[in-house]
Design a protein around this motif. Structure first.
Motif, short mmCIF file in Angstrom:
data_model
loop_
_atom_site.label_atom_id
_atom_site.label_comp_id
_atom_site.label_asym_id
_atom_site.label_seq_id
_atom_site.Cartn_x
_atom_site.Cartn_y
_atom_site.Cartn_z
N PRO A 6 0.83 -1.22 0.00
CA PRO A 6 0.00 0.00 0.00
C PRO A 6 0.86 1.27 0.00
O PRO A 6 2.00 1.26 0.47
CB PRO A 6 -0.79 -0.11 1.29
N VAL A 7 0.29 2.32 -0.54
CA VAL A 7 0.96 3.62 -0.54
C VAL A 7 0.06 4.60 0.20
O VAL A 7 -1.14 4.63 -0.02
CB VAL A 7 1.23 4.10 -1.99
N ALA A 58 3.88 0.14 4.69
CA ALA A 58 3.53 0.85 3.47
C ALA A 58 4.72 0.82 2.51
O ALA A 58 5.86 0.88 2.94
CB ALA A 58 3.16 2.29 3.80
N ARG A 98 14.58 6.94 2.18
CA ARG A 98 14.11 8.18 1.56
C ARG A 98 13.63 7.98 0.12
O ARG A 98 12.97 8.83 -0.44
CB ARG A 98 15.22 9.22 1.61
N ARG A 99 13.98 6.84 -0.47
CA ARG A 99 13.51 6.60 -1.84
C ARG A 99 12.01 6.32 -1.86
O ARG A 99 11.38 6.36 -2.89
CB ARG A 99 14.26 5.42 -2.45
N ILE A 101 9.79 8.03 -0.29
CA ILE A 101 9.04 9.24 0.06
C ILE A 101 9.10 10.19 -1.13
O ILE A 101 10.16 10.42 -1.71
CB ILE A 101 9.64 9.92 1.30
N MET A 102 7.94 10.74 -1.48
CA MET A 102 7.92 11.76 -2.53
C MET A 102 7.01 12.88 -2.06
O MET A 102 5.97 12.63 -1.46
CB MET A 102 7.38 11.18 -3.84
N ALA A 103 7.43 14.11 -2.31
CA ALA A 103 6.58 15.24 -1.95
C ALA A 103 6.17 15.98 -3.21
O ALA A 103 7.00 16.20 -4.10
CB ALA A 103 7.33 16.17 -1.01
N GLU A 117 1.98 11.63 -11.33
CA GLU A 117 3.18 11.50 -10.50
C GLU A 117 3.07 10.30 -9.56
O GLU A 117 4.05 9.59 -9.33
CB GLU A 117 3.40 12.77 -9.67
N GLU A 120 3.72 7.00 -11.35
CA GLU A 120 5.15 6.83 -11.57
C GLU A 120 5.84 6.41 -10.27
O GLU A 120 6.69 5.53 -10.25
CB GLU A 120 5.70 8.17 -12.05
N ARG A 124 8.00 3.03 -9.22
CA ARG A 124 9.33 3.14 -8.64
C ARG A 124 9.42 2.31 -7.36
O ARG A 124 10.39 1.58 -7.12
CB ARG A 124 9.64 4.61 -8.36
N PHE B 396 -4.42 1.05 7.49
CA PHE B 396 -4.38 0.80 6.06
C PHE B 396 -3.11 0.06 5.65
O PHE B 396 -3.14 -0.86 4.86
CB PHE B 396 -4.49 2.12 5.29
N ALA B 397 -1.98 0.50 6.21
CA ALA B 397 -0.71 -0.09 5.80
C ALA B 397 -0.63 -1.56 6.19
O ALA B 397 -0.05 -2.37 5.49
CB ALA B 397 0.44 0.69 6.43
N LYS B 400 -3.03 -4.62 4.20
CA LYS B 400 -2.65 -5.26 2.94
C LYS B 400 -1.73 -6.44 3.15
O LYS B 400 -0.80 -6.37 3.93
CB LYS B 400 -1.97 -4.21 2.05
N THR C 107 9.43 17.24 -4.78
CA THR C 107 10.65 17.10 -4.01
C THR C 107 10.94 15.62 -3.83
O THR C 107 10.12 14.90 -3.26
CB THR C 107 10.51 17.77 -2.63
N LEU C 109 13.61 13.05 -2.18
CA LEU C 109 14.66 13.14 -1.16
C LEU C 109 15.89 12.38 -1.62
O LEU C 109 15.81 11.31 -2.22
CB LEU C 109 14.15 12.55 0.15
#
Lengths: 214, 400, 113
Positions: A6-7, A58, A98-99, A101-103, A117, A120, A124, B396-397, B400, C107, C109
Motif C-alpha cells: 500500500p501507498v 507501506a 528516503r527513496r 518518500i515523494m513530496a 506522479e 510513476e 518506482r 491501512f498499511a 494489505k 521534491t 529526497l
C-alpha cells in the motif's frame, strides 16, 4: 508482483483536490492501493507519521501540499519540505528509506498531475520492492548472522508481502547489495547501523529524543 | 417570529450568492496563478509575493522622495527673499528640467505611487478571494484598510505639493469638502490649510503631512506584520527588476510635467484625473458633498468590517491544545507557528523542564503546523488528533 | 562563490547588463549622436566600443524611438530610462531562466549514506 504494497498519501485539503477521485474508504478509486489522509495543512504532517507508515508496511508515502509560496497558513508547505530535506527539526530518522518518500506541491486544480506522479511513484516503489526481495535473499545467504538477529522477518526472502518490519532495514539492504559486494561484510558488524535498528523498535519518546537532537 | 424567519431566508440567499461569487473568484485566481507557475515556476510567481509588491514600491518611494525633498521648496512665493520667484512650482520645474535625471526621479516617484495603489488593491483582492483576511487575520485586514486610506491621502497631498493649477483646484475642493462636515469641519479646514487661507504655511503643512504620514505608514505596517512570523516583505530580485522596469517604461512613455503655476487669483476648473489617487475628487464633482461624505464613510466602514460581515461562511477555528504532560518546552512549535499563536511560558513548579508551550487562542488558525513541529505528540488539534491519523495510517498499511 | 556553469552564466549576464547600461549613458546624455568630447572618444576607442556609438548615432529607427517620449527637457535622461528598462527587464528574464527550478512541484529526497 501480484499484490503491491500500500501507498499512503498525506495531503493538504487545500492542495490538489482529490475529493472526486476517492472511494468511500478514502482510497483512490483508480488505484485502491493508495490511501489518502487529509490534513488541514501539509505543515501538520509529522516526519513521525511518514516513518510510522513505512514501518507498518507501506510501500511508500506521498506528501502533497500546495504550491511552494502559496500556503493558506502562510508557510506550512515550506515547513514540511524543509523537514523532509532535513533542514528543519524535527526531521526524518537516518534509517528511513528516503527513496520511498515523494513530496508534491500542487495547486487545487492539478489533480491530473497528482495522478500521473503517483503512478510513476508506485512503479518506482514496486521496482524497489522487487530489488529488495532479491537483495534481501542475497544478503541472507551471504551474511546471515547480524540481519537475522535484528529482524527475523528477513529470513523469508521470497515472500515479499510478508516483509513487515523490513522496510526499516531497507537502506542497509539496498545500499549494501547492489553497488559493492565488499560492503555487506564490513557494515553490519559496525556499531553505526545496529543502534538505528534498535531505536526503531524502542519507545516513541526515545525516537523523538533522537530526532530532535540530530 | 415571522420577521426572524424572513431574515434568515434573506440571509441564506445573500450567503449563497456571496459564497458562489467567492467560489468563482477563487477559481479564477487559482487559474491565473497556475498559468504564471507554468511560465516562471512558483519561485518567481509575483502573486505569491503580493504583499511584498507594494512594500517594495514603498522603499522606491522613500528613496526617490528623499532625492526630491533635497530640492523642493515648500512655499507659494518668497518674493521678500529673492528677486527671482522661487516657490514650490519653480522648484519642481527646476527638479524636472535642470537636475540630471530629476525628471526621471520625479516620474519614478509618481508612478511608484500609482503602482503601489494598484498592487495594494491586487493584494487586497487576492486575500479576499482566497479567504485569507478573516478570523485570526482580522488585524492584518483592518490595518490594511487603514494603510490604504493613508496611502491614498498621502498620494493626494503629493498632488498639492506640485502647486500647479490642479493643485490649487484640489486644495480648494478639499477645503469645501471639509467645510461641509458638521462640527469638525472648521477645525479640519484650519488644520489642512495651516490657517484660514492658503499661505506659504499651507504648503509647508502639505509637505509635513506628505512626509510625516509616510513615516507613520511604517508604524501601521508594524501592526500589519506584527502577528505574522517571518512576513514575506521582499520579492525575489527578478520580480523587483520587473517592478522597477515598469516604472522606467512609464516614465519614458508618459513623462511627468506640471501644469501652469497656481495663481491664487485665478479660478481653474478643469484638471486631469489620476485614477489611482484622485478618483474621489472626480466623485466629489459628480455628487453633492453630503452624498460624497456618506458614501465614502460607508465604503470605508464596510471595507473595515468585511471580515465580520462574512463571519458565518466558514466553520469556526478550533484552537490547538498543548498536552501539558508531554511538552518538553523545546520551543519548536513556537518557532514554526506562522501566526505567533504559541508562547513559551515558565513551566509549573515541579516540572522537569524550564518552559511550557501555551496557545494564544485568538491568534490560533488551527492549521496544525505546530503538530508537525512537535516530535513529542505534545500538541494536538482537537478535531484531528495525531493519534487518530497514526492509527488510520497503520490500519491501512497493515491491512494489505 | 562560483560553483558551476550556472554561476558563470549569471556573471556574464550581470557584466553584460552593467556594460550595456554604462555604454548607453553617454550616448543618451549627449544627444544620441555619438559625437563625444575628446576624452570620451579616447575612452571609447580604448575599449573598442566607438563603433557601437557610430552605428547608434546613424540608426534612424533607434533615434526616432528614443525621441518618441513627450519629455520637453533632458530627452537623454528619458531615453536612458528606456534603455535601463530594457536592460533591467532582460536581466529579470535572465534571472528567471537561470534560477527557475524545473521540479518546483516535486521534491524527491536524496538517499543519505
Amino acid at each position: 508482483m501480484a499484490q503491491s504494497k500500500p501507498v499512503i498519501t498525506l495531503v493538504c485539503e487545500r492542495a490538489a483536490d482529490l475529493n472526486s477521485l476517492l472511494d468511500s474508504k478514502g482510497n483512490l478509486a483508480e488505484m485502491p492501493d493508495v490511501h489518502v489522509v487529509k490534513f488541514p495543512c501539509s505543515g501538520m504532517i509529522q516526519p513521525l507519521m511518514i516513518e510510522a507508515a513505512l514501518k507498518a508496511g507501506a510501500g511508500g508515502v506521498i506528501v502533497c501540499g500546495c504550491q511552494i509560496g502559496d500556503c493558506y497558513y502562510r508557510e506550512g508547505n515550506k515547513m514540511i519540505r524543509d523537514r523532509l530535506l532535513g533542514e528543519r527539526p524535527p526531521g526524518l530518522k537516518k534509517a528511513t528509506d528516503r527513496r520511498r518518500i515523494m513530496a508534491l506541491w500542487l495547486s487545487r486544480m492539478q489533480k491530473q498531475r497528482f495522478i500521473a506522479e503517483s503512478k510513476e511513484f508506485i512503479y518506482r516503489v514496486q521496482a524497489l520492492d522487487i530489488q529488495e526481495g532479491i537483495s534481501a535473499g542475497n544478503k541472507a545467504s551471504a551474511n546471515p548472522a547480524p540481519t537475522v538477529a535484528a529482524k527475523p522477518a528477513v529470513t523469508a526472502p521470497t515472500a515479499a508481502p510478508v516483509v513487515d518490519s523490513s522496510s526499516t532495514s531497507t537502506p542497509t539492504a539496498a545500499t549494501t547489495s547492489a553497488p559493492a559486494a565488499a560492503k555487506p561484510t564490513i557494515r553490519p558488524p559496525t556499531t553505526a547501523t545496529t543502534p538505528a535498528t534498535e531505536k526503531s523498535s524502542s519507545t516513541p519518546e526515545a525516537e523523538s529524543d533522537k530526532t530532535s537532537s540530530t | 417570529m415571522t420577521s426572524s424567519v424572513q431574515n434568515e431566508s434573506n440571509d441564506n440567499w445573500l450567503k449563497q450568492g456571496y459564497n458562489h461569487f467567492i467560489d468563482i473568484a477563487n477559481k479564477i485566481t487559482l487559474a491565473i496563478e497556475d498559468g504564471i507557475n507554468i511560465a516562471v515556476t512558483s519561485k518567481y510567481n509575483p502573486l505569491y509575493y503580493h504583499g511584498a509588491l507594494p512594500q517594495f514600491y514603498l522603499w522606491v518611494l522613500f528613496l526617490s522622495g528623499l532625492l526630491l525633498f533635497a530640492y523642493y521648496v515648500p512655499t507659494i512665493d518668497n518674493a521678500y527673499l529673492s528677486n527671482r520667484l522661487i516657490n514650490a512650482w519653480t522648484s519642481v520645474q527646476y527638479i524636472t528640467n535642470s537636475i540630471p535625471f530629476g525628471g526621471v526621479i520625479r516620474g519614478i516617484h509618481r508612478y511608484a505611487g500609482d503602482a503601489m495603489v494598484l498592487f495594494i488593491f491586487l493584494h487586497a483582492i487576492r486575500v479576499w478571494f482566497t479567504d485569507r483576511y478573516r478570523q485570526y487575520r482580522w488585524i492584518q485586514w483592518v490595518s490594511g484598510v487603514v494603510l490604504l486610506l493613508m496611502v491614498l491621502f498621502i498620494g493626494q497631498t503629493g498632488y498639492y505639493l506640485v502647486w500647479d493649477e490642479r493643485s490649487l483646484l484640489l486644495t480648494r475642493m478639499t477645503v469645501s469638502a471639509l467645510e461641509a462636515l458638521p462640527i469638525i469641519g472648521a477645525p479640519l479646514k484650519a488644520w489642512f490649510l495651516n490657517g484660514d487661507t492658503i499661505t506659504n504655511l499651507t504648503l509647508s503643512n502639505f509637505l509635513f503631512i506628505h512626509i510625516g504620514l509616510s513615516f507613520a505608514l511604517l508604524f501601521v505596517l508594524w501592526l500589519h506584520y506584527v502577528r505574522m512570523t517571518r512576513p514575506v516583505i521582499t520579492p525575489p530580485p527578478a520580480v523587483n527588476f520587473v517592478l522597477v522596469g515598469i516604472l522606467l517604461l512609464a516614465v519614458f512613455l508618459v513623462p511627468i510635467t506640471s501644469g501652469k503655476m497656481a495663481d491664487l487669483n485665478s479660478q481653474p476648473n478643469t484638471y486631469e484625473v489620476d485614477w489611482f489617487f484622485l478618483f474621489n475628487y472626480w466623485l466629489m464633482s459628480h455628487m453633492s458633498l453630503a452624498v460624497f461624505w456618506v458614501s465614502m464613510t460607508a465604503a470605508a466602514v464596510i471595507a473595515t468590517i468585511l471580515p465580520w460581515l462574512v463571519k458565518n461562511v466558514s466553520p469556526p477555528v478550533i484552537p490547538a491544545e498543548v498536552v501539558i504532560s508531554k511538552c518538553t518546552g523545546c520551543s519548536l512549535c513556537y518557532r514554526d507557528c506562522p501566526y505567533q499563536a504559541i508562547e513559551m511560558v515558565p513551566a509549573p513548579a515541579g516540572s522537569r523542564f524550564k518552559l511550557l508551550a501555551t496557545v494564544n487562542i485568538p491568534r490560533c488558525s488551527s492549521c496544525g503546523i505546530c503538530v508537525g513541529a512537535c516530535a513529542f505528540d505534545a500538541i494536538d488539534l482537537p478535531q484531528l488528533p495525531d493519534a487518530n491519523v497514526l492509527s488510520e495510517i497503520k490500519t491501512f498499511a497493515e491491512a494489505k | 562563490m562560483i560553483k558551476g556553469p550556472k554561476d558563470i552564466l549569471i556573471l556574464i549576464l550581470a557584466l553584460g547588463a552593467l556594460a550595456v547600461s554604462i555604454v548607453f549613458l553617454p550616448w543618451s546624455e549627449l544627444g544620441f549622436t555619438g559625437n563625444f568630447p575628446d576624452w570620451l572618444s579616447a575612452v571609447t576607442n580604448y575599449f573598442g566600443v566607438n563603433k557601437i556609438f557610430a552605428e547608434l548615432g546613424t540608426n534612424k529607427d533607434l533615434i526616432s524611438l528614443v525621441k518618441s517620449s513627450d519629455a520637453q527637457h533632458n530627452l537623454g535622461d528619458y531615453a536612458y530610462s528606456l534603455f535601463l528598462f530594457g536592460v533591467i527587464t532582460a536581466s529579470a528574464i535572465a534571472i528567471v531562466l537561470v534560477g527557475k527550478e524545473d521540479n518546483a512541484e516535486k521534491t524527491v529526497l536524496e538517499v543519505k549514506k
